[in-house]
Enzyme design. Structure first.
Site, PDB file in Angstrom:
ATOM      1  N   ARG A 129       0.809  -1.212   0.000  1.00  0.00           N
ATOM      2  CA  ARG A 129       0.000   0.000   0.000  1.00  0.00           C
ATOM      3  C   ARG A 129       0.846   1.268   0.000  1.00  0.00           C
ATOM      4  NH1 ARG A 129      -0.413  -2.814   4.839  1.00  0.00           N
ATOM      5  NH2 ARG A 129      -0.256  -1.680   6.832  1.00  0.00           N
ATOM      6  N   HIS A 158       3.394   4.929   6.770  1.00  0.00           N
ATOM      7  CA  HIS A 158       2.134   4.507   7.377  1.00  0.00           C
ATOM      8  C   HIS A 158       1.785   5.413   8.551  1.00  0.00           C
ATOM      9  CE1 HIS A 158       2.457   0.708   5.089  1.00  0.00           C
ATOM     10  NE2 HIS A 158       3.735   0.977   5.211  1.00  0.00           N
TER      11      HIS A 158
END
Length: 248
Positions: free
Chosen positions: A60, A182
């Site tokens: 991601r 993140h």
């Protein structure tokens, strides 16, 4: 003036489903792909350019970086991927729905697992297929480096030394740096840069897909930082992250 841009990856499929992700390698949702492209457009509109990019080894974040660089016409930029930029490892919570866990374990317990600075969620057993020892991307790492669970303090302990030994020297040499990572790994870095206390870091929320620009002095102390784009949009997105963290 030294420049550093931080970007949390776009919405993932598990963000959308309100599940704990951690080191589980989930991809971007369609909304997350558009958030990444929009981040690239915001960076381009701000006339920011880069010499070096850093990201985690999770899809991601990597895909977000690809989409950003595509918008910038900079897909040729060098990229360093390192596990120390990974999301905080959520242990046995990984894959669990956050709201369901709050109903089962109580909101306060889940809040402590998510936001307590030194609190670790329940650990994975070594034989659990979710344990990173079973993932080929970590096969070169010593077993004692592979977490079965982590607190935010543990995330700080792995990310900050990497920043100090690898990224900071590049900034001091004049390189302009983009880090795509993140929510919790970036909170770890923000805590270090802004010297935020263990108690106050629980109040810091980083939204997906909105670039944060740090202007640093020669000692890499922040002069200021700001989100690109409409500040009201960033405020609302951060508030949404905070509301989710409170499970309300």
């Amino acid at each position: 003036m030294p420049q550093l841009v931080l970007l949390r990856h776009g919405q993932s499929t598990w963000n959308r489903e309100n599940r704990f992700s951690g080191w589980t390698d989930v991809d971007l949702s369609p909304r997350g792909e558009e958030e990444a492209r929009a981040a690239g457009r915001m960076i381009a509109a701000a006339h920011l350019d880069f010499d070096q990019c850093y990201t985690s080894v999770l899809t991601r974040a990597i895909r977000t970086l690809w989409l950003v660089l595509g918008e910038l016409d900079r897909i040729w930029l060098p990229v360093a991927k390192d596990w120390r930029l990974n999301e905080r490892h959520y242990g046995a919570l990984q894959g669990k729905n956050k709201a369901e866990m709050a109903r089962e374990q109580g909101e306060e317990q889940v809040f402590q697992w998510r936001r307590g600075y030194t609190v670790r969620p329940p650990a994975l057993e070594d034989q659990d297929p979710r344990h990173p020892r079973h993932d080929p991307r970590y096969r070169r790492l010593a077993p004692d480096l592979l977490p079965a669970t982590e607190s935010l303090a543990d995330t700080v302990a792995r990310f900050v030394p990497y920043f100090e030994t690898t990224i900071a020297p590049a900034i001091r040499m004049g390189e302009k740096i983009l880090i795509v990572a993140h929510g919790n790994s970036l909170r770890a870095l923000v805590k270090y840069l802004d010297k935020i206390s263990d108690a106050d870091i629980t109040k810091i929320n980083i939204p997906t897909g909105i670039p944060m620009v740090y202007d640093l002095d020669s000692n890499l102390h922040p002069r200021n930082h700001h989100y690109l784009g409409d500040p009201r949009v960033a405020e609302r997105a951060a508030a949404a992250v905070a509301a989710q963290s409170q499970l309300k």
